[in-house]
Design a protein around this motif. Sequence first.
Motif, PDB file in Angstrom:
ATOM      1  N   GLY A 206      70.468  32.968  77.529  1.00 33.18           N
ATOM      2  CA  GLY A 206      70.527  33.431  75.977  1.00 33.18           C
ATOM      3  C   GLY A 206      69.364  34.346  75.256  1.00 33.18           C
ATOM      4  O   GLY A 206      68.945  35.635  76.755  1.00 33.18           O
ATOM      5  N   GLU A 207      69.408  34.942  74.454  1.00 31.88           N
ATOM      6  CA  GLU A 207      69.068  35.569  73.714  1.00 31.88           C
ATOM      7  C   GLU A 207      67.278  35.778  73.694  1.00 31.88           C
ATOM      8  O   GLU A 207      66.701  34.624  73.643  1.00 31.88           O
ATOM      9  CB  GLU A 207      68.731  35.952  72.397  1.00 31.88           C
ATOM     10  CG  GLU A 207      70.342  36.614  72.196  1.00 31.88           C
ATOM     11  CD  GLU A 207      70.413  38.147  72.107  1.00 31.88           C
ATOM     12  OE1 GLU A 207      69.546  38.610  71.864  1.00 31.88           O
ATOM     13  OE2 GLU A 207      71.772  37.962  72.848  1.00 31.88           O
ATOM     14  N   GLN A 208      66.510  36.310  74.348  1.00 31.72           N
ATOM     15  CA  GLN A 208      64.920  36.560  74.463  1.00 31.72           C
ATOM     16  C   GLN A 208      64.800  35.186  75.834  1.00 31.72           C
ATOM     17  O   GLN A 208      63.575  34.570  75.321  1.00 31.72           O
ATOM     18  CB  GLN A 208      64.664  36.468  73.262  1.00 31.72           C
ATOM     19  CG  GLN A 208      64.025  37.648  72.791  1.00 31.72           C
ATOM     20  CD  GLN A 208      63.281  38.217  71.304  1.00 31.72           C
ATOM     21  OE1 GLN A 208      63.127  37.028  71.114  1.00 31.72           O
ATOM     22  NE2 GLN A 208      63.091  38.802  71.548  1.00 31.72           N
ATOM     23  N   GLN A 215      69.530  28.615  69.980  1.00 25.51           N
ATOM     24  CA  GLN A 215      69.514  29.655  69.021  1.00 25.51           C
ATOM     25  C   GLN A 215      71.097  29.578  68.456  1.00 25.51           C
ATOM     26  O   GLN A 215      71.303  29.519  67.561  1.00 25.51           O
ATOM     27  CB  GLN A 215      69.086  31.408  68.457  1.00 25.51           C
ATOM     28  CG  GLN A 215      67.908  31.321  68.826  1.00 25.51           C
ATOM     29  CD  GLN A 215      66.444  31.016  67.642  1.00 25.51           C
ATOM     30  OE1 GLN A 215      67.118  30.497  66.469  1.00 25.51           O
ATOM     31  NE2 GLN A 215      65.675  30.637  68.309  1.00 25.51           N
ATOM     32  N   ARG A 216      71.756  29.373  70.115  1.00 31.37           N
ATOM     33  CA  ARG A 216      73.343  28.743  69.542  1.00 31.37           C
ATOM     34  C   ARG A 216      73.950  27.872  69.352  1.00 31.37           C
ATOM     35  O   ARG A 216      74.603  27.965  68.373  1.00 31.37           O
ATOM     36  CB  ARG A 216      74.134  28.769  70.774  1.00 31.37           C
ATOM     37  CG  ARG A 216      73.498  30.620  71.303  1.00 31.37           C
ATOM     38  CD  ARG A 216      74.024  30.616  72.889  1.00 31.37           C
ATOM     39  NE  ARG A 216      75.663  30.509  73.107  1.00 31.37           N
ATOM     40  CZ  ARG A 216      76.466  29.591  73.425  1.00 31.37           C
ATOM     41  NH1 ARG A 216      76.031  29.067  75.047  1.00 31.37           N
ATOM     42  NH2 ARG A 216      77.874  29.508  73.313  1.00 31.37           N
ATOM     43  N   PHE A 217      73.382  26.300  69.102  1.00 29.90           N
ATOM     44  CA  PHE A 217      73.912  25.982  68.805  1.00 29.90           C
ATOM     45  C   PHE A 217      72.367  24.992  68.113  1.00 29.90           C
ATOM     46  O   PHE A 217      71.030  25.019  68.064  1.00 29.90           O
ATOM     47  CB  PHE A 217      73.231  24.471  69.580  1.00 29.90           C
ATOM     48  CG  PHE A 217      75.336  25.233  70.651  1.00 29.90           C
ATOM     49  CD1 PHE A 217      76.355  24.511  69.945  1.00 29.90           C
ATOM     50  CD2 PHE A 217      73.916  25.488  71.782  1.00 29.90           C
ATOM     51  CE1 PHE A 217      77.604  25.459  71.279  1.00 29.90           C
ATOM     52  CE2 PHE A 217      75.392  26.558  72.608  1.00 29.90           C
ATOM     53  CZ  PHE A 217      77.071  26.049  72.542  1.00 29.90           C
ATOM     54  N   SER A 218      72.724  24.808  66.622  1.00 27.98           N
ATOM     55  CA  SER A 218      71.702  23.623  65.683  1.00 27.98           C
ATOM     56  C   SER A 218      70.997  22.553  65.963  1.00 27.98           C
ATOM     57  O   SER A 218      71.995  21.703  67.684  1.00 27.98           O
ATOM     58  CB  SER A 218      72.336  23.693  64.917  1.00 27.98           C
ATOM     59  OG  SER A 218      73.292  22.869  64.507  1.00 27.98           O
ATOM     60  N   SER A 278      57.761  37.397  79.509  1.00 28.85           N
ATOM     61  CA  SER A 278      59.324  37.457  79.007  1.00 28.85           C
ATOM     62  C   SER A 278      60.254  37.845  78.137  1.00 28.85           C
ATOM     63  O   SER A 278      61.221  38.462  78.650  1.00 28.85           O
ATOM     64  CB  SER A 278      59.407  35.861  78.812  1.00 28.85           C
ATOM     65  OG  SER A 278      61.224  35.480  78.600  1.00 28.85           O
ATOM     66  N   GLU A 279      59.514  37.919  76.753  1.00 30.60           N
ATOM     67  CA  GLU A 279      60.433  38.448  75.554  1.00 30.60           C
ATOM     68  C   GLU A 279      60.221  40.307  75.502  1.00 30.60           C
ATOM     69  O   GLU A 279      61.055  40.828  75.305  1.00 30.60           O
ATOM     70  CB  GLU A 279      59.353  38.007  74.553  1.00 30.60           C
ATOM     71  CG  GLU A 279      60.022  36.397  74.352  1.00 30.60           C
ATOM     72  CD  GLU A 279      58.885  36.019  73.440  1.00 30.60           C
ATOM     73  OE1 GLU A 279      58.053  36.857  72.206  1.00 30.60           O
ATOM     74  OE2 GLU A 279      58.677  34.812  72.820  1.00 30.60           O
TER      75      GLU A 279
END
Length: 384
Positions: A206-208, A215-218, A278-279
């Motif tokens: 995933g992102e970061q 963040q892909r799934f609420s 990591s970020e």
Amino acid sequence: MLKSRLEARLAHQREQGQWRERLSMSPNPRAKLRDFASNDYLGLARDSRVAEALAAGARQEGAGAGASHLVNGHSPAHHALEERLADLTGRPRALLFSTGYMANLGVLQTLCDSETRVFQDRLNHASLLDGARLAQSPSRRFHHRDLADLDRLLTRTPQERDKLVVSDGVFSMDGDTADVEGLAATCQRQGAWLMIDDAHGIGVLGEQGAGLVGQRFSVSQVPVLVGTLGKAFGSFGAFVAGDEVLINALTQFARPYIYTTAQPPGVARATLRAMDISEQESERRERLHAHIAGFRQAAKTLGLPLMDSTTPIQPILLGDNQRVMKWSLHLREAGFMVGAIRHPTVPRGTARLRIVLNALHEWHDIQALLDVLAELKDQEVKVS
């Protein structure tokens, strides 16, 4: 009588080729075997910046928290880490646990009772299976990644029952991933909650490094998200992320949370530093995924029995216990640490080498590992 029973069980464990050994690993990198076994995916466990954050935290706040989070063990570092994890995963709140095992036990014990129906992927981690047992919830295990089988089981469940579907995000012994989108759609159609244990996805996917869910799934699609801190982030502990109601319920009712001393504040500070790295150093993930692609391509060329995985977990399926232990011993003698995984951790007849790649590996080390694996395969071909 009790001692005799234990002795009999131990003897059986040896006879079945299932005996487990602990290895005392030297902290000196030059004295160590080349590590292809640990879950330190981003290479942060020995990063000097993370270690210094841990040491600074211990100097400032002591070696231990002294009490549980609900007595006086909850520090500003713990609070900051919970907020950071909630932000990373796109959830309103997060709650720290001492281990991933305890997080899963705490969630299932809080959410479930004898009236709740729990549906688990057949290859879920032991902590998820144990959590449902401790909650005394009737459980069914659907075929691995089989949405049709899950849908069939849910359809047969009375409408008035609470239903919880539970799955690993990345399956720790196979390396493949859950179809979160399909699971979420099935759960919403059937009126069930979805719990994903993303222990091996956080920091890697995933992102970061937000993970398979992130963040892909609420929170409405995946109401319960579990992650660990001792893998990609190289420290220790775990968390549960979700909405206000879930976190408040865990705080009030999760026995593994209420009755456990909080993790040392220095550990929380180390995790915060690891999250910074990591970020800021996304090239770690890029390098890791390049290693995965390169390893798989080379292993396929060699005809090694790879399993279907695009994550750092790259199992070589060998089948029986004796064969996997023979290969593992040869690899160790050649200077490589690789996990030999047998029943009951995996189903009978599916013993495998669990090769784990990380961002600090050099390609020449990976190539050297592949050379030894190719040698083992060729030796077997010549004998047969």
